[in-house]
Scaffold this motif. Sequence first.
Motif, PDB file in Angstrom:
ATOM      1  N   ILE A   1       0.837  -1.205   0.000  1.00 13.05           N
ATOM      2  CA  ILE A   1       0.000   0.000   0.000  1.00 13.05           C
ATOM      3  C   ILE A   1       0.870   1.253   0.000  1.00 13.05           C
ATOM      4  O   ILE A   1       0.602   2.207  -0.751  1.00 13.05           O
ATOM      5  N   ARG A   2       1.931   1.263   0.813  1.00 14.72           N
ATOM      6  CA  ARG A   2       2.847   2.416   0.814  1.00 14.72           C
ATOM      7  C   ARG A   2       3.491   2.587  -0.555  1.00 14.72           C
ATOM      8  O   ARG A   2       3.611   3.707  -1.061  1.00 14.72           O
ATOM      9  N   SER A   3       3.899   1.488  -1.166  1.00 17.38           N
ATOM     10  CA  SER A   3       4.517   1.537  -2.490  1.00 17.38           C
ATOM     11  C   SER A   3       3.543   2.088  -3.533  1.00 17.38           C
ATOM     12  O   SER A   3       3.910   2.917  -4.365  1.00 17.38           O
ATOM     13  N   LEU A   4       2.288   1.640  -3.469  1.00 19.53           N
ATOM     14  CA  LEU A   4       1.282   2.128  -4.413  1.00 19.53           C
ATOM     15  C   LEU A   4       1.035   3.621  -4.227  1.00 19.53           C
ATOM     16  O   LEU A   4       0.897   4.363  -5.198  1.00 19.53           O
ATOM     17  N   GLN A   5       0.973   4.063  -2.980  1.00 17.76           N
ATOM     18  CA  GLN A   5       0.762   5.486  -2.700  1.00 17.76           C
ATOM     19  C   GLN A   5       1.910   6.314  -3.270  1.00 17.76           C
ATOM     20  O   GLN A   5       1.686   7.328  -3.941  1.00 17.76           O
TER      21      GLN A   5
END
Length: 86
Positions: free
Chosen positions: A67-71
């Motif tokens: 999720i952090r990577s996608l953000q």
Amino acid sequence: MLHEIPDNLDALIREEKEQVALDLIEDAWVTAQQEGIESAIFADSALAFVLTRLNYEEGDAAVSQLIRSLQERCENGAFVANKSIQ
């Protein structure tokens, strides 16, 4: 004579796997469209499925990391369609 293994073999293998995965997802997307499933519904369902499976297989930390990577990728414009590279 032995063939030399390139130093970036792992990166090449990962790149090939990513392309195959994208092809599979594109096929599923097209099928969903043909079945009358709206893009937003398919995307939401796909993300929920993927995050649930990732949590089951690798745990909460893997989900949080994704999720952090996608953000970060979103903020950097990685998902902008038809973007021009300068």
